[in-house]
Design an enzyme around this catalytic site. Sequence first.
Site, PDB file in Angstrom:
ATOM      1  N   LYS A 164       4.657   3.777  13.102  1.00 64.26           N
ATOM      2  CA  LYS A 164       4.314   2.759  12.357  1.00 64.26           C
ATOM      3  C   LYS A 164       4.719   2.226  10.977  1.00 64.26           C
ATOM      4  CE  LYS A 164       0.110   2.898  10.260  1.00 64.26           C
ATOM      5  NZ  LYS A 164       0.003   2.006   9.000  1.00 64.26           N
ATOM      6  N   ASN A 165       4.703   3.484  10.095  1.00 65.06           N
ATOM      7  CA  ASN A 165       4.950   3.064   8.939  1.00 65.06           C
ATOM      8  C   ASN A 165       6.622   3.041   8.821  1.00 65.06           C
ATOM      9  OD1 ASN A 165       2.260   3.880   8.237  1.00 65.06           O
ATOM     10  ND2 ASN A 165       2.733   5.586   7.242  1.00 65.06           N
TER      11      ASN A 165
ATOM     12  N   ARG B  44      -2.199  -3.489   3.539  1.00 59.13           N
ATOM     13  CA  ARG B  44      -1.603  -3.368   2.192  1.00 59.13           C
ATOM     14  C   ARG B  44      -0.069  -3.400   2.427  1.00 59.13           C
ATOM     15  NH1 ARG B  44      -3.023  -0.973  -2.302  1.00 59.13           N
ATOM     16  NH2 ARG B  44      -0.935  -0.110  -2.777  1.00 59.13           N
TER      17      ARG B  44
ATOM     18  N   CYS C  85      -9.037  -0.261  -1.119  1.00 62.13           N
ATOM     19  CA  CYS C  85      -9.149  -0.052   0.187  1.00 62.13           C
ATOM     20  C   CYS C  85      -9.862   0.996   0.309  1.00 62.13           C
ATOM     21  CB  CYS C  85      -8.047   0.169   1.099  1.00 62.13           C
ATOM     22  SG  CYS C  85      -7.009   1.380   0.751  1.00 62.13           S
TER      23      CYS C  85
ATOM     24  N   ARG D   5      -5.363   2.642  -5.056  1.00 63.79           N
ATOM     25  CA  ARG D   5      -4.024   2.236  -4.866  1.00 63.79           C
ATOM     26  C   ARG D   5      -3.417   1.144  -5.554  1.00 63.79           C
ATOM     27  NH1 ARG D   5      -4.088   2.570   1.867  1.00 63.79           N
ATOM     28  NH2 ARG D   5      -1.969   3.417   1.598  1.00 63.79           N
TER      29      ARG D   5
ATOM     30  N   LYS E 104       6.193   8.584 -10.646  1.00 63.04           N
ATOM     31  CA  LYS E 104       5.378   9.405  -9.591  1.00 63.04           C
ATOM     32  C   LYS E 104       5.801   8.849  -8.050  1.00 63.04           C
ATOM     33  CE  LYS E 104       0.245   8.894  -8.027  1.00 63.04           C
ATOM     34  NZ  LYS E 104      -0.815   8.544  -8.425  1.00 63.04           N
ATOM     35  N   VAL E 105       5.883   9.619  -7.178  1.00 62.81           N
ATOM     36  CA  VAL E 105       6.527   9.262  -5.760  1.00 62.81           C
ATOM     37  C   VAL E 105       5.468   8.319  -5.323  1.00 62.81           C
ATOM     38  CG1 VAL E 105       7.381  10.121  -3.648  1.00 62.81           C
ATOM     39  CG2 VAL E 105       7.347  11.672  -5.570  1.00 62.81           C
ATOM     40  N   SER E 106       6.173   7.157  -4.718  1.00 59.69           N
ATOM     41  CA  SER E 106       5.321   6.027  -3.955  1.00 59.69           C
ATOM     42  C   SER E 106       6.303   5.818  -2.943  1.00 59.69           C
ATOM     43  CB  SER E 106       4.993   4.859  -4.693  1.00 59.69           C
ATOM     44  OG  SER E 106       4.765   3.834  -3.941  1.00 59.69           O
TER      45      SER E 106
ATOM     46  N   ASP F  71      -1.461  12.040   5.314  1.00 63.87           N
ATOM     47  CA  ASP F  71      -1.996  11.110   6.672  1.00 63.87           C
ATOM     48  C   ASP F  71      -2.235  12.289   7.794  1.00 63.87           C
ATOM     49  OD1 ASP F  71      -1.617   8.760   5.547  1.00 63.87           O
ATOM     50  OD2 ASP F  71       0.160   8.521   6.360  1.00 63.87           O
TER      51      ASP F  71
ATOM     52  N   ILE G 112      -2.857  13.375  -3.051  1.00 68.50           N
ATOM     53  CA  ILE G 112      -2.186  11.997  -3.012  1.00 68.50           C
ATOM     54  C   ILE G 112      -3.098  11.025  -3.485  1.00 68.50           C
ATOM     55  CG2 ILE G 112      -0.550  10.324  -1.677  1.00 68.50           C
ATOM     56  CD1 ILE G 112       0.714  12.855  -2.272  1.00 68.50           C
TER      57      ILE G 112
ATOM     58  N   ARG H 287      -5.365   0.013  14.601  1.00 69.24           N
ATOM     59  CA  ARG H 287      -4.499  -0.166  13.491  1.00 69.24           C
ATOM     60  C   ARG H 287      -3.309   0.642  13.815  1.00 69.24           C
ATOM     61  NH1 ARG H 287      -6.248   0.241   8.243  1.00 69.24           N
ATOM     62  NH2 ARG H 287      -3.864   0.225   8.049  1.00 69.24           N
TER      63      ARG H 287
HETATM   64  C1  UD1 Z   1       2.418   4.908   2.415  1.00 72.93           C
HETATM   65  C2  UD1 Z   1       1.792   5.061   3.931  1.00 72.93           C
HETATM   66  C3  UD1 Z   1       0.517   5.852   4.240  1.00 72.93           C
HETATM   67  C4  UD1 Z   1       0.526   7.123   3.270  1.00 72.93           C
HETATM   68  C5  UD1 Z   1       1.084   7.173   1.893  1.00 72.93           C
HETATM   69  C6  UD1 Z   1       1.503   8.452   1.268  1.00 72.93           C
HETATM   70  C7  UD1 Z   1       2.717   3.058   4.865  1.00 72.93           C
HETATM   71  C8  UD1 Z   1       2.582   1.898   5.654  1.00 72.93           C
HETATM   72  N1  UD1 Z   1       1.634   3.855   4.357  1.00 72.93           N
HETATM   73  O1  UD1 Z   1       1.211   4.401   1.785  1.00 72.93           O
HETATM   74  O2  UD1 Z   1       0.255   5.885   5.430  1.00 72.93           O
HETATM   75  O3  UD1 Z   1      -0.704   7.636   3.308  1.00 72.93           O
HETATM   76  O4  UD1 Z   1       2.176   6.361   1.708  1.00 72.93           O
HETATM   77  O5  UD1 Z   1       2.230   9.130   2.165  1.00 72.93           O
HETATM   78  O6  UD1 Z   1       3.867   3.681   5.062  1.00 72.93           O
HETATM   79  N2  UD1 Z   1       0.727   4.538  -6.416  1.00 72.93           N
HETATM   80  C9  UD1 Z   1       0.382   4.148  -7.606  1.00 72.93           C
HETATM   81  N3  UD1 Z   1       1.071   2.943  -8.102  1.00 72.93           N
HETATM   82  C10 UD1 Z   1       1.980   2.109  -7.148  1.00 72.93           C
HETATM   83  C11 UD1 Z   1       2.010   2.617  -5.926  1.00 72.93           C
HETATM   84  C12 UD1 Z   1       1.200   3.656  -5.717  1.00 72.93           C
HETATM   85  O7  UD1 Z   1      -0.092   4.680  -8.741  1.00 72.93           O
HETATM   86  O8  UD1 Z   1       2.593   1.233  -7.389  1.00 72.93           O
HETATM   87  C13 UD1 Z   1      -0.134   5.790  -6.150  1.00 72.93           C
HETATM   88  C14 UD1 Z   1      -1.039   5.483  -4.994  1.00 72.93           C
HETATM   89  O9  UD1 Z   1      -2.372   5.075  -5.406  1.00 72.93           O
HETATM   90  C15 UD1 Z   1      -1.061   6.892  -4.320  1.00 72.93           C
HETATM   91  C16 UD1 Z   1       0.203   7.422  -4.558  1.00 72.93           C
HETATM   92  O10 UD1 Z   1       0.768   6.467  -5.648  1.00 72.93           O
HETATM   93  O11 UD1 Z   1      -2.033   7.913  -5.116  1.00 72.93           O
HETATM   94  C17 UD1 Z   1       1.110   7.337  -3.346  1.00 72.93           C
HETATM   95  O12 UD1 Z   1       1.115   5.930  -2.623  1.00 72.93           O
HETATM   96  P1  UD1 Z   1       1.989   5.322  -1.845  1.00 72.93           P
HETATM   97  O13 UD1 Z   1       3.027   6.397  -1.697  1.00 72.93           O
HETATM   98  O14 UD1 Z   1       2.678   4.172  -2.497  1.00 72.93           O
HETATM   99  O15 UD1 Z   1       1.284   5.159  -0.497  1.00 72.93           O
HETATM  100  P2  UD1 Z   1       1.496   3.848   0.278  1.00 72.93           P
HETATM  101  O16 UD1 Z   1       3.141   3.225   0.180  1.00 72.93           O
HETATM  102  O17 UD1 Z   1       0.478   2.583   0.133  1.00 72.93           O
END
Ligand code: UD1
Length: 429
Positions: free
Chosen positions: A22-23, A102, A126, A131, A171-173, A316, A338, A408
């Site tokens: 899915k991701n 999201r 959420c 997030r 931070k890793v996102s 996850d 996370i 979902r």
């Molecule tokens: C994606 C995955 C989700 C998984 C997550 C972490 C999809 C569709 N979703 O979510 O299943 O749980 O990665 O592996 O692929 N953050 C910030 N600022 C930002 C963005 C993120 O502070 O602009 C923080 C978030 O609040 C969180 C952390 O960074 O604490 C990681 O989030 P992120 O890796 O961005 O998660 P998603 O991409 O939303």
Amino acid sequence: MDRIKIVGGSRLEGVIPISGAKNAALPLMIASLLTSDRLTLKNVPNLADVALLARILRNHGVDHSIEGKRAGPALHLGETFHFTARDIVDTTAPYEMVSRMRASFWVLGPLIARMGQARVSLPGGCAIGTRPVDLHLQGLKALGADIEIDAGYVVAKAPKGLRGGRITFPKVSVGATHNVLLAAALAKGETVIENAAREPEVGDVAACLVKMGALIEGVGTSTLRIQGRDRLEGATHTVLPDRIETGTFAFAVAATGGNVVLEGTRRDLLDTALAVLEKTGAQVIDVPDGIRVSRSGDVIEPVSVETQPFPGFPTDLQAQLMALVTRAKGTSVIRETIFENRFMHVQELARLGADIQLNGDRASIRGVARLRGAPVMATDLRASVSLVIAALMAEGETTVNRVYHLDRGFERLEEKLSRCGAQIERISA
Ligand code: UD1
């Protein structure tokens, strides 16, 4: 709303086909916004989130079709989707849509890159935390986008198009990496993303963008170097296997005992999680086209784990691991690094008899001899599947309410489990 009824106690034996991730499917679908040619995606899982994103993309002008019907036993071969964004007719992604999923926020980068403008609703909170999207915006600004927040919307402009830039994420996102990577593929010149997410789904998107004409180095590392193109072409790409679905079923087998082949998946997508699973006493071996997971003894060993970005233990799978160790011989400690607030499943697991103490980002789970079935409520996608795992171990009957969360992200969950001997059925509303 549908419910799922489970009578626990059956061991799992058989074969479970693993679906496309899915991701990865979601950002790959969004990549279709970058080209007027056709993007064909194979092995797309049949999930509510996929259908919703297809609707959202259609609103921007992306036509899509699904190839023929599938027949036969190859359940994991997924669907083949064709996407064509000949003309983008609307660069606004409204609140009603983005708030429901999201990941649809990730249209922001591709829309600015292709159209020089976009207006995308902020996703809102959420169940698993606040997030924010600051990292996405920071990354797109580094590519020259002019960004303002207006009435709950991100309004972005780059009338002359995006240009390459350098961004070091603090931070890793995963999402911010996808957003910037997608945009950079259609930006002028070179973009360097430091501290990029290394999740395999990011690599899958990069591989597809390369087929579309972008040049990308460093895939799988935390530094991505992208040479953008004025124009990207169509491509055909097969979505990689879902490592979270793989891990979920692997944890389920460890929970019930038994012996199951997870077909169509790869161990290297979740080495860390499988190593943890082995520590709990399960066995994992490679077989042609998949892995075999088994647990013969009665004892589940306790573990200490903290969630980390890839290649660490995935957030996850945190809830699923917690369900498993509710019956361990001793106390396990799980730290969630996370997402804050990603412990919604704890109260529900307690309803089944689990003994869990929460202290900030740390959960201590004291193994109990038995769980007992009860009505429980699903709160988010991964939390709900952890309740299914706990219910499979519990004595008696559990009903999991609000299962739309499961739909979902898990394709035919009941069917895959019941084929392996689980007593599980959906009760339609
Ligand atoms: C994606 C995955 C989700 C998984 C997550 C972490 C999809 C569709 N979703 O979510 O299943 O749980 O990665 O592996 O692929 N953050 C910030 N600022 C930002 C963005 C993120 O502070 O602009 C923080 C978030 O609040 C969180 C952390 O960074 O604490 C990681 O989030 P992120 O890796 O961005 O998660 P998603 O991409 O939303």
